[in-house]
Design a protein around this motif. Structure first.
Motif, short mmCIF file in Angstrom:
data_model
loop_
_atom_site.label_atom_id
_atom_site.label_comp_id
_atom_site.label_asym_id
_atom_site.label_seq_id
_atom_site.Cartn_x
_atom_site.Cartn_y
_atom_site.Cartn_z
N SER A 1 3.42 -3.49 8.30
CA SER A 1 3.23 -2.12 7.83
C SER A 1 3.33 -2.04 6.30
CB SER A 1 4.29 -1.22 8.46
OG SER A 1 4.10 0.11 8.07
N ARG A 2 2.32 -1.43 5.69
CA ARG A 2 2.21 -1.21 4.25
C ARG A 2 1.86 -2.45 3.43
NH1 ARG A 2 6.29 2.68 1.37
NH2 ARG A 2 4.62 2.51 -0.13
N TYR A 3 1.49 -3.57 4.07
CA TYR A 3 1.16 -4.79 3.33
C TYR A 3 -0.19 -5.35 3.73
CZ TYR A 3 5.95 -4.72 1.74
OH TYR A 3 7.13 -4.35 1.16
N ILE A 4 -0.96 -5.70 2.71
CA ILE A 4 -2.20 -6.44 2.88
C ILE A 4 -2.20 -7.55 1.82
CG2 ILE A 4 -3.45 -4.46 3.84
CD1 ILE A 4 -4.81 -4.07 1.15
N THR B 1 0.83 -1.19 0.00
CA THR B 1 0.00 0.00 0.00
C THR B 1 0.87 1.25 0.00
OG1 THR B 1 -0.13 0.20 2.41
CG2 THR B 1 -1.76 -1.22 1.34
N GLU C 1 -3.12 1.69 4.37
CA GLU C 1 -3.63 0.32 4.42
C GLU C 1 -5.16 0.31 4.50
OE1 GLU C 1 0.38 0.13 6.64
OE2 GLU C 1 -1.35 1.46 6.64
N SER D 1 -1.51 -2.17 11.96
CA SER D 1 -1.07 -3.15 10.96
C SER D 1 0.04 -4.01 11.52
CB SER D 1 -0.57 -2.45 9.70
OG SER D 1 -1.62 -1.85 9.02
N TYR E 1 -7.63 -1.31 1.76
CA TYR E 1 -8.52 -2.38 2.22
C TYR E 1 -9.97 -2.09 1.86
CZ TYR E 1 -10.87 -5.42 5.61
OH TYR E 1 -11.69 -6.35 6.22
N TRP F 1 -6.17 -8.17 5.95
CA TRP F 1 -5.29 -7.12 6.49
C TRP F 1 -4.88 -7.55 7.89
CZ3 TRP F 1 -7.42 -1.63 7.98
CH2 TRP F 1 -6.37 -0.83 8.42
#
Length: 100
Positions: A54-57, A11, A16, A51, A20, A32
């Protein structure tokens, strides 16, 4: 119906939640990973859901009407991670472990 194919989605910074929500609106199955973070300051305890990565889904493409390209064009998404030029697909076993 084929089994969903899960992809790692990077993201934009601190987006995020936007990514999402926007992917859910486009009918993607989205995961997420989050966890509760608790801290105390001046005798006051606060908790919030943050999160885990961080910055990932993670987003799943489940039918022929969905594509990785649309995920890349979603507001809040920086890009779908690739390996050797192809979108990196996460194994079912890895997704099962992450979701536990």
């Amino acid at each position: 119906m084929a089994a969903p194919r899960w992809y790692v989605v990077m993201t934009s910074a601190n987006r995020e939640a936007d990514a999402y929500i926007n992917l859910l609106r486009q009918h993607y199955n989205v995961f997420w990973p989050r966890r509760w973070h608790t801290w105390s300051r001046n005798g006051h305890t606060t908790s919030e859901l943050r999160s885990y990565l961080s910055r990932y889904i993670f987003a799943a493409v489940s039918d022929e009407h969905q594509s990785v390209g649309v995920i890349n064009d979603t507001d809040g998404v920086s890009r779908v991670l690739t390996m050797c030029g192809d979108a990196y697909e996460v194994s079912d076993d890895a997704m099962f472990s992450l979701r536990r």
